[in-house]
Scaffold this motif. Structure first.
Motif, mmCIF file in Angstrom:
data_model
loop_
_atom_site.group_PDB
_atom_site.id
_atom_site.type_symbol
_atom_site.label_atom_id
_atom_site.label_comp_id
_atom_site.label_asym_id
_atom_site.label_seq_id
_atom_site.Cartn_x
_atom_site.Cartn_y
_atom_site.Cartn_z
ATOM 1 N N ARG A 3 -7.058 -8.692 -4.842
ATOM 2 C CA ARG A 3 -5.612 -8.747 -4.598
ATOM 3 C C ARG A 3 -4.914 -8.511 -5.926
ATOM 4 O O ARG A 3 -5.182 -9.189 -6.911
ATOM 5 N N LEU A 23 -1.804 4.581 -6.369
ATOM 6 C CA LEU A 23 -2.209 3.897 -5.140
ATOM 7 C C LEU A 23 -2.645 4.867 -4.056
ATOM 8 O O LEU A 23 -3.562 4.586 -3.287
ATOM 9 N N GLN A 27 -7.216 3.288 -3.037
ATOM 10 C CA GLN A 27 -6.894 2.030 -2.368
ATOM 11 C C GLN A 27 -8.122 1.295 -1.857
ATOM 12 O O GLN A 27 -8.003 0.232 -1.294
ATOM 13 N N ILE A 30 -8.899 -2.692 -2.674
ATOM 14 C CA ILE A 30 -7.750 -3.308 -3.337
ATOM 15 C C ILE A 30 -6.654 -3.591 -2.308
ATOM 16 O O ILE A 30 -6.289 -2.720 -1.537
ATOM 17 N N ALA A 31 -6.149 -4.802 -2.335
ATOM 18 C CA ALA A 31 -4.932 -5.136 -1.601
ATOM 19 C C ALA A 31 -3.838 -5.188 -2.655
ATOM 20 O O ALA A 31 -3.738 -6.139 -3.417
ATOM 21 N N ALA A 32 -3.055 -4.112 -2.765
ATOM 22 C CA ALA A 32 -2.022 -4.004 -3.793
ATOM 23 C C ALA A 32 -0.679 -4.441 -3.233
ATOM 24 O O ALA A 32 -0.268 -3.995 -2.164
ATOM 25 N N TYR A 33 -0.011 -5.320 -3.963
ATOM 26 C CA TYR A 33 1.323 -5.777 -3.596
ATOM 27 C C TYR A 33 2.280 -5.232 -4.645
ATOM 28 O O TYR A 33 2.274 -5.656 -5.791
ATOM 29 N N VAL A 34 3.078 -4.256 -4.257
ATOM 30 C CA VAL A 34 3.993 -3.585 -5.178
ATOM 31 C C VAL A 34 5.376 -4.213 -5.036
ATOM 32 O O VAL A 34 5.897 -4.314 -3.932
ATOM 33 N N LEU A 52 3.044 2.095 2.980
ATOM 34 C CA LEU A 52 2.812 0.667 2.837
ATOM 35 C C LEU A 52 3.862 -0.060 3.666
ATOM 36 O O LEU A 52 5.019 0.365 3.694
ATOM 37 N N SER A 66 -2.462 -3.795 1.682
ATOM 38 C CA SER A 66 -1.429 -3.551 0.685
ATOM 39 C C SER A 66 -0.048 -3.612 1.325
ATOM 40 O O SER A 66 0.100 -3.429 2.531
#
Length: 84
Positions: A3, A23, A27, A30-34, A52, A66
């Motif tokens: 994360r 991204l 991906q 990966i859990a991407a929080y933008v 997203l 994400s």
């Protein structure tokens, strides 16, 4: 799954397009929080066909997926955007 919290980048300069491209290319795992300005992110993520889910600040983060979290810009940032 990793994360990862990421700032969108400078709303009055480069940043959002670099984050969106990175991204879009990677991906897996990966859990991407933008976090950033929703209008700018929408424009840049469309350019690279990155989808997203959009969340409002304070909403619970999805586990294992994400997301983009909309955060209001400071007044001085908005002044810089309007001046350019």
């Amino acid at each position: 799954m990793i994360r990862l919290a990421i700032s969108m980048g400078d709303p009055s300069g480069i940043g959002a397009e670099v984050t969106a491209k990175a991204l879009a290319l990677s991906q897996r795992g990966i859990a991407a929080y933008v976090f950033g300005d929703a209008k700018i992110w929408a424009r840049e993520s469309r350019r690279v066909r990155l989808k997203l889910p959009f969340l409002e600040g304070g909403a619970p983060l999805p586990r294992g997926a994400s997301a983009f979290i909309a955060v209001a810009c400071a007044d001085r940032d908005l002044d810089l955007l309007q001046a350019t």
